[in-house]
Design an enzyme around this catalytic site. Structure first.
Site, PDB file in Angstrom:
ATOM      1  N   GLN A   1     110.361  92.673  44.769  1.00 49.22           N
ATOM      2  CA  GLN A   1     109.036  92.555  45.398  1.00 49.22           C
ATOM      3  C   GLN A   1     107.912  92.602  44.373  1.00 49.22           C
ATOM      4  O   GLN A   1     106.923  91.875  44.484  1.00 49.22           O
ATOM      5  CB  GLN A   1     108.845  93.687  46.413  1.00 49.22           C
ATOM      6  CG  GLN A   1     109.379  93.356  47.775  1.00 49.22           C
ATOM      7  CD  GLN A   1     108.859  92.007  48.271  1.00 49.22           C
ATOM      8  OE1 GLN A   1     107.680  91.695  48.147  1.00 49.22           O
ATOM      9  NE2 GLN A   1     109.741  91.202  48.805  1.00 49.22           N
TER      10      GLN A   1
ATOM     11  N   GLU B   1     126.373 101.194  44.658  1.00 43.56           N
ATOM     12  CA  GLU B   1     126.989 100.063  45.356  1.00 43.56           C
ATOM     13  C   GLU B   1     128.333  99.687  44.730  1.00 43.56           C
ATOM     14  O   GLU B   1     129.313  99.430  45.430  1.00 43.56           O
ATOM     15  CB  GLU B   1     126.016  98.868  45.350  1.00 43.56           C
ATOM     16  CG  GLU B   1     124.833  99.144  46.273  1.00 43.56           C
ATOM     17  CD  GLU B   1     123.680  98.146  46.172  1.00 43.56           C
ATOM     18  OE1 GLU B   1     122.878  98.092  47.110  1.00 43.56           O
ATOM     19  OE2 GLU B   1     123.564  97.437  45.158  1.00 43.56           O
TER      20      GLU B   1
ATOM     21  N   SER C   1     113.620  81.950  35.502  1.00 46.24           N
ATOM     22  CA  SER C   1     113.888  81.369  36.828  1.00 46.24           C
ATOM     23  C   SER C   1     114.379  82.434  37.795  1.00 46.24           C
ATOM     24  O   SER C   1     115.093  82.149  38.744  1.00 46.24           O
ATOM     25  CB  SER C   1     114.929  80.251  36.707  1.00 46.24           C
ATOM     26  OG  SER C   1     116.145  80.785  36.199  1.00 46.24           O
TER      27      SER C   1
ATOM     28  N   GLY D   1     110.488  86.377  39.782  1.00 46.19           N
ATOM     29  CA  GLY D   1     109.101  86.117  39.408  1.00 46.19           C
ATOM     30  C   GLY D   1     108.861  84.652  39.098  1.00 46.19           C
ATOM     31  O   GLY D   1     107.929  84.023  39.622  1.00 46.19           O
TER      32      GLY D   1
HETATM   33  C1  LIG Z   1     122.460  94.536  39.817  1.00 41.79           C
HETATM   34  C2  LIG Z   1     121.024  94.548  40.262  1.00 41.79           C
HETATM   35  C3  LIG Z   1     120.721  94.885  41.576  1.00 41.79           C
HETATM   36  C4  LIG Z   1     119.392  94.879  41.997  1.00 41.79           C
HETATM   37  N1  LIG Z   1     119.117  95.184  43.306  1.00 41.79           N
HETATM   38  C5  LIG Z   1     117.852  95.093  43.757  1.00 41.79           C
HETATM   39  C6  LIG Z   1     117.544  95.309  45.125  1.00 41.79           C
HETATM   40  O1  LIG Z   1     118.413  95.618  45.921  1.00 41.79           O
HETATM   41  N2  LIG Z   1     116.249  95.156  45.520  1.00 41.79           N
HETATM   42  C7  LIG Z   1     115.269  94.807  44.647  1.00 41.79           C
HETATM   43  O2  LIG Z   1     114.123  94.644  45.065  1.00 41.79           O
HETATM   44  N3  LIG Z   1     115.519  94.615  43.358  1.00 41.79           N
HETATM   45  C8  LIG Z   1     116.783  94.748  42.879  1.00 41.79           C
HETATM   46  N4  LIG Z   1     117.057  94.538  41.560  1.00 41.79           N
HETATM   47  C9  LIG Z   1     115.943  94.293  40.637  1.00 41.79           C
HETATM   48  C10 LIG Z   1     115.469  92.864  40.716  1.00 41.79           C
HETATM   49  O3  LIG Z   1     116.561  91.976  40.674  1.00 41.79           O
HETATM   50  C11 LIG Z   1     114.506  92.629  39.568  1.00 41.79           C
HETATM   51  O4  LIG Z   1     113.444  93.530  39.681  1.00 41.79           O
HETATM   52  C12 LIG Z   1     113.976  91.206  39.584  1.00 41.79           C
HETATM   53  O5  LIG Z   1     115.030  90.306  39.380  1.00 41.79           O
HETATM   54  C13 LIG Z   1     112.909  91.011  38.523  1.00 41.79           C
HETATM   55  O6  LIG Z   1     112.489  89.692  38.537  1.00 41.79           O
HETATM   56  P1  LIG Z   1     112.016  88.970  37.204  1.00 41.79           P
HETATM   57  O7  LIG Z   1     111.586  87.605  37.593  1.00 41.79           O
HETATM   58  O8  LIG Z   1     111.069  89.836  36.486  1.00 41.79           O
HETATM   59  O9  LIG Z   1     113.307  88.899  36.290  1.00 41.79           O
HETATM   60  P2  LIG Z   1     114.716  88.233  36.569  1.00 41.79           P
HETATM   61  O10 LIG Z   1     114.937  88.008  38.008  1.00 41.79           O
HETATM   62  O11 LIG Z   1     115.690  89.069  35.826  1.00 41.79           O
HETATM   63  O12 LIG Z   1     114.588  86.822  35.868  1.00 41.79           O
HETATM   64  C14 LIG Z   1     114.475  86.690  34.482  1.00 41.79           C
HETATM   65  C15 LIG Z   1     114.639  85.238  34.129  1.00 41.79           C
HETATM   66  O13 LIG Z   1     114.237  85.011  32.795  1.00 41.79           O
HETATM   67  C16 LIG Z   1     115.218  84.250  32.114  1.00 41.79           C
HETATM   68  N5  LIG Z   1     115.110  84.590  30.703  1.00 41.79           N
HETATM   69  C17 LIG Z   1     115.236  85.791  30.113  1.00 41.79           C
HETATM   70  N6  LIG Z   1     114.997  85.687  28.783  1.00 41.79           N
HETATM   71  C18 LIG Z   1     114.717  84.398  28.543  1.00 41.79           C
HETATM   72  C19 LIG Z   1     114.397  83.652  27.368  1.00 41.79           C
HETATM   73  N7  LIG Z   1     114.280  84.220  26.157  1.00 41.79           N
HETATM   74  N8  LIG Z   1     114.210  82.328  27.483  1.00 41.79           N
HETATM   75  C20 LIG Z   1     114.294  81.707  28.676  1.00 41.79           C
HETATM   76  N9  LIG Z   1     114.582  82.362  29.813  1.00 41.79           N
HETATM   77  C21 LIG Z   1     114.786  83.695  29.747  1.00 41.79           C
HETATM   78  C22 LIG Z   1     116.520  84.672  32.780  1.00 41.79           C
HETATM   79  O14 LIG Z   1     117.531  83.717  32.554  1.00 41.79           O
HETATM   80  C23 LIG Z   1     116.058  84.724  34.226  1.00 41.79           C
HETATM   81  O15 LIG Z   1     116.037  83.444  34.778  1.00 41.79           O
HETATM   82  C24 LIG Z   1     118.366  94.543  41.096  1.00 41.79           C
HETATM   83  C25 LIG Z   1     118.687  94.214  39.783  1.00 41.79           C
HETATM   84  C26 LIG Z   1     119.998  94.217  39.372  1.00 41.79           C
HETATM   85  C27 LIG Z   1     120.339  93.843  37.948  1.00 41.79           C
END
Ligand SMILES: Cc1cc2nc3c(=O)[nH]c(=O)nc-3n(C[C@H](O)[C@H](O)[C@H](O)COP(=O)(O)OP(=O)(O)OC[C@H]3O[C@@H](n4cnc5c(N)ncnc54)[C@H](O)[C@@H]3O)c2cc1C
Length: 475
Positions: A331, A180, A18, A21
């Site tokens: 992004q 930060e 959630s 992505g």
């Molecule tokens: C501290 C921090 C600061 C950041 N700052 C920036 C920024 O300024 N600009 C920027 O563009 N990006 C930033 N990022 C990076 C950005 O947040 C990530 O690239 C982005 O969140 C990736 O999206 P995602 O959907 O792949 O994963 P996430 O957003 O991490 O979502 C993963 C999801 O999967 C769920 N999940 C994981 N494993 C399981 C499982 N086994 N079963 C069920 N659910 C599961 C989690 O609970 C979560 O809901 C930052 C990241 C961090 C940690």
């Protein structure tokens, strides 16, 4: 075993995660003739870029982590399922998730895996007990507890050495999150806590930002890295580069210099923002594909259409995907999800031929990091700038992407309080936040023992697992 719903079957899309992505994928399917099941292990959508502001008392956790269920409540074709995904069967096309002792098996026609990444300690997972990462709400609240708790303990102790240790803060990893955090710890000491203690002056604290790399903010280039470094140094932050952490314990950390010599930094509060490791679900999927591999960070080396070999209906997006020149940023995750859902929607109309799909193309919108109040660095393609304008751009962009009108209003209000005044609205801490990790680790050990075979668990009293098979996701 229970079978949920007996409505006629539509195309089933299962989304894992959630985060940026997962939520983007669910939302972009709102008008599609599909049933969406979004499975995640947390009840909220987490806006990770602002986690450091929760850790440093600027924002509350609710402002950056709205309920996923509430966000999607008006989307009739979407169901939210809380649970940790423990299994994905590409042959049977099912996803298994677990909540307490309930196991749910959800079938899919299309699968979007967006389970993100977790902190990497490069094989030293035991460091996490003393140096938490910055990936979850728990991490942020724990860190807030440790920062404020360190000043409180320094106020109480009679030992100068212990006071110095308590007032030394080490941030490992000089990427955007490290920069930060270091800047904000310095500002808490200088502005928020100044004059609030009797026995210590919080401004005497040491904030150290260290990295094994030779530069601050390496992905943003030399010019912006130096800009950020100079700004941090002007705030009293010590930057230690080419310094590799070789051990972390309760009392402090051990650092190895480039020339091989080792030294100690005695410090109570340590934060780890040095590396990431993709969700282990990536490996699970790759192993079942027709030859897809994972890279060193556990990311899935996806096909040009973000799928795994032999499974054109299984998309891996966001921090879990390894695509050349696509950084692990929000992004990338959002654009990857939009690309995947576009293909799913085309497939419903019979307009998608996996053999002739156009490859995913990433549009780089740039990157930013705040260094301190009124100061940020920003890179948009060839343009690089820093200072107040960059900071305003950072504020506007983060407000724009925050989910929910209420969050935007309360966040703006909190920023006014912190950046124009000295105070922070969220300086409360509790013992449970600080010690919760240790208690959870203990609880997990006990529950693992319970689920072990009857002989190991004594009387064999492990709770029975209830298996729930979903025939249809939502309606
Ligand atoms: C501290 C921090 C600061 C950041 N700052 C920036 C920024 O300024 N600009 C920027 O563009 N990006 C930033 N990022 C990076 C950005 O947040 C990530 O690239 C982005 O969140 C990736 O999206 P995602 O959907 O792949 O994963 P996430 O957003 O991490 O979502 C993963 C999801 O999967 C769920 N999940 C994981 N494993 C399981 C499982 N086994 N079963 C069920 N659910 C599961 C989690 O609970 C979560 O809901 C930052 C990241 C961090 C940690």
């Amino acid at each position: 075993m229970s079978v949920q719903s007996a409505k006629p079957r539509r195309h089933q899309v299962v989304i894992i995660g959630s985060g940026f992505g997962g939520l983007a994928a669910a939302k972009s399917l709102r008008r599609a003739d599909v049933d969406v099941t979004l499975i995640a292990k947390t009840t909220h959508h987490l806006f990770q870029p602002l986690l450091y502001q929760v850790a440093t008392g600027i924002l509350s956790e609710g402002e950056i982590a709205p309920s996923t269920r509430v966000i999607l409540r008006k989307q009739k074709n979407a169901a939210v399922l809380l649970g940790e995904v423990t299994g994905i069967d590409l042959a049977a096309k099912t996803v298994t998730s677990k909540l307490i002792n309930m196991e749910t098996v959800t079938p899919y026609d299309s699968l979007i895996v967006a389970a993100g990444a977790q902190q990497s300690y490069f094989g030293n997972d035991h460091f996490a007990t003393y140096a938490p990462g910055m990936k979850t709400i728990d991490d942020a609240l724990e860190l807030r507890g440790r920062i404020v708790g360190a000043f409180e303990a320094a106020e109480v102790t009679n030992s100068q050495a212990e006071r110095d240790r308590r007032m030394t803060f080490v941030v490992v990893g000089a990427g955007p999150t490290g920069v930060e955090l270091a800047g904000q710890i310095a500002e808490i000491a200088d502005r928020t806590l100044e004059g609030a203690f009797h026995n210590i002056d919080p401004r005497d604290c040491r904030v150290i930002l260290l990295d094994a790399a030779p530069a601050v903010l390496p992905p943003m280039g030399e010019k912006l890295g130096l800009k950020a470094q100079r700004q941090l140094e002007s705030m009293g932050v010590e930057i230690q580069l080419n310094a590799m952490v070789t051990n972390v314990d309760y009392m402090g950390i051990t650092v190895k210099e480039k020339d091989g010599t080792e030294r100690r930094i005695e410090c109570a509060c340590k934060v780890w923002s040095a590396g990431v490791q993709a969700s282990p679900l990536g490996k699970l999927i790759a192993e079942q594909s027709d030859g897809t591999t994972t890279d060193r960070a556990g990311r899935v080396v996806v096909e040009p259409d973000l799928t795994v070999k032999g499974h054109p209906n299984v998309f891996v997006v966001g921090d879990m995907m390894s695509v050349p020149n696509v950084p692990g940023m929000a992004q990338g995750a959002i654009q990857g999800s939009h690309y995947a859902t576009k293909l799913i929607k085309a497939g419903l109309k019979g307009e998608d031929d996996p053999a002739t799909r156009k490859p995913f193309k990433y549009f780089d919108k740039g990157s930013m990091a705040t260094v301190s109040r009124f100061n940020a660095v920003c890179q948009i393609r060839k343009f690089e700038f820093g200072g107040f304008i960059a900071w305003l751009a950072w504020l506007a962009l983060h407000l724009f992407y925050l989910v929910g009108y209420k969050s935007r209003v309360t966040t703006t209000f909190s920023w006014f309080i912190t950046f124009l005044g000295r105070s922070r609205g969220q300086m409360a801490i509790t013992e449970r936040w600080i010690y919760g990790r240790i208690a959870m680790e203990q609880l997990k050990k006990e529950s693992d023992a319970l689920e072990a075979p009857p002989l190991a668990s004594g009387d064999g009293a492990a709770p029975p697992v209830e298996v729930i098979k979903q025939s249809q996701a939502a309606g």
